[in-house]
Write a protein that holds these residues in place. Structure first.
Motif, PDB file in Angstrom:
ATOM      1  N   ASN B  37       1.300  -1.216   0.269  1.00  0.00           N
ATOM      2  CA  ASN B  37       0.080   0.172   0.063  1.00  0.00           C
ATOM      3  C   ASN B  37       0.947   1.031  -0.007  1.00  0.00           C
ATOM      4  O   ASN B  37       1.951   2.065   0.776  1.00  0.00           O
ATOM      5  N   GLY B  38       0.507   2.295  -0.899  1.00  0.00           N
ATOM      6  CA  GLY B  38       1.072   3.163  -0.853  1.00  0.00           C
ATOM      7  C   GLY B  38       1.283   4.264   0.285  1.00  0.00           C
ATOM      8  O   GLY B  38       2.310   4.797   0.388  1.00  0.00           O
ATOM      9  N   GLY B  39       0.451   4.297   1.522  1.00  0.00           N
ATOM     10  CA  GLY B  39       0.564   4.563   2.508  1.00  0.00           C
ATOM     11  C   GLY B  39       0.726   3.767   3.524  1.00  0.00           C
ATOM     12  O   GLY B  39       1.888   4.917   3.960  1.00  0.00           O
ATOM     13  N   LEU B  41       4.235   2.670   2.700  1.00  0.00           N
ATOM     14  CA  LEU B  41       5.846   3.019   1.957  1.00  0.00           C
ATOM     15  C   LEU B  41       5.504   4.489   2.438  1.00  0.00           C
ATOM     16  O   LEU B  41       6.689   5.021   2.912  1.00  0.00           O
ATOM     17  N   MET B  42       4.334   5.405   2.217  1.00  0.00           N
ATOM     18  CA  MET B  42       4.849   7.050   2.879  1.00  0.00           C
ATOM     19  C   MET B  42       5.083   7.127   4.403  1.00  0.00           C
ATOM     20  O   MET B  42       5.522   7.440   5.105  1.00  0.00           O
ATOM     21  N   ALA B  43       4.496   5.734   5.181  1.00  0.00           N
ATOM     22  CA  ALA B  43       4.200   6.163   6.946  1.00  0.00           C
ATOM     23  C   ALA B  43       5.694   5.883   7.146  1.00  0.00           C
ATOM     24  O   ALA B  43       6.685   5.821   7.757  1.00  0.00           O
ATOM     25  N   LEU B  44       6.065   3.931   6.695  1.00  0.00           N
ATOM     26  CA  LEU B  44       8.285   4.152   6.128  1.00  0.00           C
ATOM     27  C   LEU B  44       8.833   5.655   6.529  1.00  0.00           C
ATOM     28  O   LEU B  44       9.853   5.376   6.955  1.00  0.00           O
ATOM     29  N   CYS B  45       8.504   5.813   5.482  1.00  0.00           N
ATOM     30  CA  CYS B  45       9.211   7.008   5.037  1.00  0.00           C
ATOM     31  C   CYS B  45       8.913   8.308   5.695  1.00  0.00           C
ATOM     32  O   CYS B  45      10.286   9.302   6.361  1.00  0.00           O
ATOM     33  N   LEU B  46       8.528   8.781   6.456  1.00  0.00           N
ATOM     34  CA  LEU B  46       7.918   9.385   7.458  1.00  0.00           C
ATOM     35  C   LEU B  46       8.371   9.241   8.777  1.00  0.00           C
ATOM     36  O   LEU B  46       9.519   9.498   9.264  1.00  0.00           O
ATOM     37  N   VAL B  47       8.466   7.692   9.450  1.00  0.00           N
ATOM     38  CA  VAL B  47       8.854   7.526  10.290  1.00  0.00           C
ATOM     39  C   VAL B  47      10.188   7.477  10.878  1.00  0.00           C
ATOM     40  O   VAL B  47      11.189   8.292  11.453  1.00  0.00           O
ATOM     41  N   PHE B 149      -7.074  -4.350   9.538  1.00  0.00           N
ATOM     42  CA  PHE B 149      -8.180  -3.162  10.227  1.00  0.00           C
ATOM     43  C   PHE B 149      -9.098  -3.972  10.359  1.00  0.00           C
ATOM     44  O   PHE B 149     -10.137  -4.755   9.742  1.00  0.00           O
ATOM     45  N   ASP B 150     -10.221  -2.629  10.903  1.00  0.00           N
ATOM     46  CA  ASP B 150     -11.764  -3.200  10.863  1.00  0.00           C
ATOM     47  C   ASP B 150     -12.711  -2.152  10.286  1.00  0.00           C
ATOM     48  O   ASP B 150     -11.484  -0.931  10.261  1.00  0.00           O
ATOM     49  N   PHE B 151     -13.258  -1.420   9.333  1.00  0.00           N
ATOM     50  CA  PHE B 151     -13.796  -0.808   8.333  1.00  0.00           C
ATOM     51  C   PHE B 151     -15.324  -0.871   9.033  1.00  0.00           C
ATOM     52  O   PHE B 151     -15.892  -2.309   8.869  1.00  0.00           O
ATOM     53  N   VAL B 190      -1.667   5.358   5.949  1.00  0.00           N
ATOM     54  CA  VAL B 190      -2.201   4.324   5.547  1.00  0.00           C
ATOM     55  C   VAL B 190      -3.609   4.133   5.597  1.00  0.00           C
ATOM     56  O   VAL B 190      -4.363   3.469   4.487  1.00  0.00           O
ATOM     57  N   PHE B 191      -4.379   5.409   6.618  1.00  0.00           N
ATOM     58  CA  PHE B 191      -5.515   5.857   6.294  1.00  0.00           C
ATOM     59  C   PHE B 191      -6.041   6.730   5.392  1.00  0.00           C
ATOM     60  O   PHE B 191      -7.036   6.339   4.716  1.00  0.00           O
ATOM     61  N   ALA B 192      -4.639   7.465   5.160  1.00  0.00           N
ATOM     62  CA  ALA B 192      -5.445   8.804   3.554  1.00  0.00           C
ATOM     63  C   ALA B 192      -5.464   7.144   2.842  1.00  0.00           C
ATOM     64  O   ALA B 192      -5.793   8.039   1.932  1.00  0.00           O
TER      65      ALA B 192
END
Lengths: 266, 266
Positions: B37-39, B41-47, B149-151, B190-192
């Protein structure tokens, strides 16, 4: 090399020095309150970076405004991150006095080569006839930027931009180059960052620095007036987003942009 | 160093090797159809990037998805563009097999230190009671992401995400980590990028790659369900924007994001 010529000022402001670098002259002709308009700085970077890729159109550009830029000498440095068949990606920085002042990422492609389903198409707002609108910001002073455009705004919003706010964080109207040049994709950033901010309509009239501005480019504009629609949906502790949509004279959505800004006045 | 712990997987995936670089292990636990998921990958970079700056909160992050990333070994490289008093700016790249796959710009600040006027505050959408909503995507297969996740979605939209579209490019509902961990700002990407896309509701059910995703972070979330509201306002020749708004359990807007995507199915 793109097919666009934003304008002579911008093109002539860039002198290539090789390796994806340009000496740039930041013109004093695009100032708001003495400070170069952020969209103008984005356009400078966009025109430079476009010379490094074979894809004709920017699709998405994000700029983070790292520090103040002044009219005068600067450097633009572009780095190609990917050259692909359908997309290219570039990073580009504006540097002044050895400091990065604007840093941007741009994805490039070919808008005329897109194919796929179409669905909801955001329509332009309904505006009064041009003859029934007002001429927009009159307070020029140190805002040379304003002299380069014709503005039209509904009367209530024109007064809001001049200090009599409507109370709703919305602004809309029309905008075009004052000298008759048609808009093109390279000039989209100045339109996306050129209309009086929506938060002026709340009475927060004054300096509203942009932290980050992202533009999605959706169609090459036809000549004529551009229709601009601005709104801020969330202002919290001085931090706001501003959404901007731009249509051409044929009612095609040319671009949508969103910025994160700060309003420093109560 | 931020105060956030997105999750053990993400933190443990990063091994610092100095000079703003980390060896990263891209987990296979956050896949959509076999692709990370792209989010995530973004979270990895953000952290990773957050460890290089003293400001605690991301304010704005843009990622351009340059090429495919696969689960497995990768490198994260962060560069601090500015360390300022109120803001820092970092550039961060995810590299796999010597190719940049995700490139990002992040502006950092301190959300608790903002002060200024507040105005319109976008409210969350009105949703049915949780007990009256459905459990979201059931088709897991190669989508390990969904298991984490729960949706909850209104019935019509839950069916739309499973192939019986509503015909309106809108989706909304609630989302939380399946294991009970509270959401934090590091997990916002990941939520976005984690809810079934709004264009599914038009019947364009299938691969919808993201070209670029920008997130504005507006508040640190309280524990509990997040409310998600998605819409696409303009789909033209397969290219669309998707706007996502995220509120916490106290109805505070946590983040707004916009992506430019492509739908490759009619």
């Amino acid at each position: 090399m793109t097919e666009y010529l934003f304008d002579a000022d911008t093109q002539e402001a860039l002198t290539p020095v090789g390796h994806g670098e340009w000496n740039a002259r930041v013109s004093p002709m695009w100032n708001i309150d003495g400070v170069p308009n952020g969209g103008y700085l984005m356009a400078l970077c966009l025109v430079a970076a476009g010379q490094e890729v074979s894809h004709p159109d920017p699709l998405s550009m994000t700029s983070h405004f790292v520090g103040p830029t002044k009219p005068g000498e600067a450097t633009v440095a572009s780095r190609v991150i990917k050259r692909g068949r359908s997309l290219s990606v570039t990073a580009v920085e504006l540097v002044q006095n050895s400091r990065v002042t604007v840093t941007s990422l741009i994805t490039w492609g070919d808008l005329s080569a897109l194919s796929g389903p179409s669905g909801p198409l955001r329509p332009p707002p309904i505006l009064p006839e041009n003859s029934e609108m007002q001429g927009g910001p009159q307070e020029r002073g140190a805002s040379t930027f304003i002299e380069r455009f014709d503005f039209l705004m509904p009367s209530d919003m024109a007064m809001g931009a001049a200090g009599r706010p409507t109370g709703r964080a919305e602004a809309r109207g029309r905008m075009r180059f004052e000298d008759g040049r048609p808009p093109d994709l390279m000039s989209v950033p100045v339109f996306a960052d050129g209309f009086p901010p929506a938060v002026f309509q709340l009475g927060h009239y004054g300096w509203a620095p942009t932290l980050e501005l992202t533009i999605h480019f959706r169609a090459r504009p036809h000549p004529g007036w551009l229709t601009i629609d601005l709104a801020s949906s969330h202002l919290l502790e001085g931090a706001f987003e501003e959404d901007c949509y731009i249509w051409d004279s044929q009612d095609n959505l040319v671009a949508m942009s969103r910025q994160m800004g700060r309003t420093l006045v109560g």
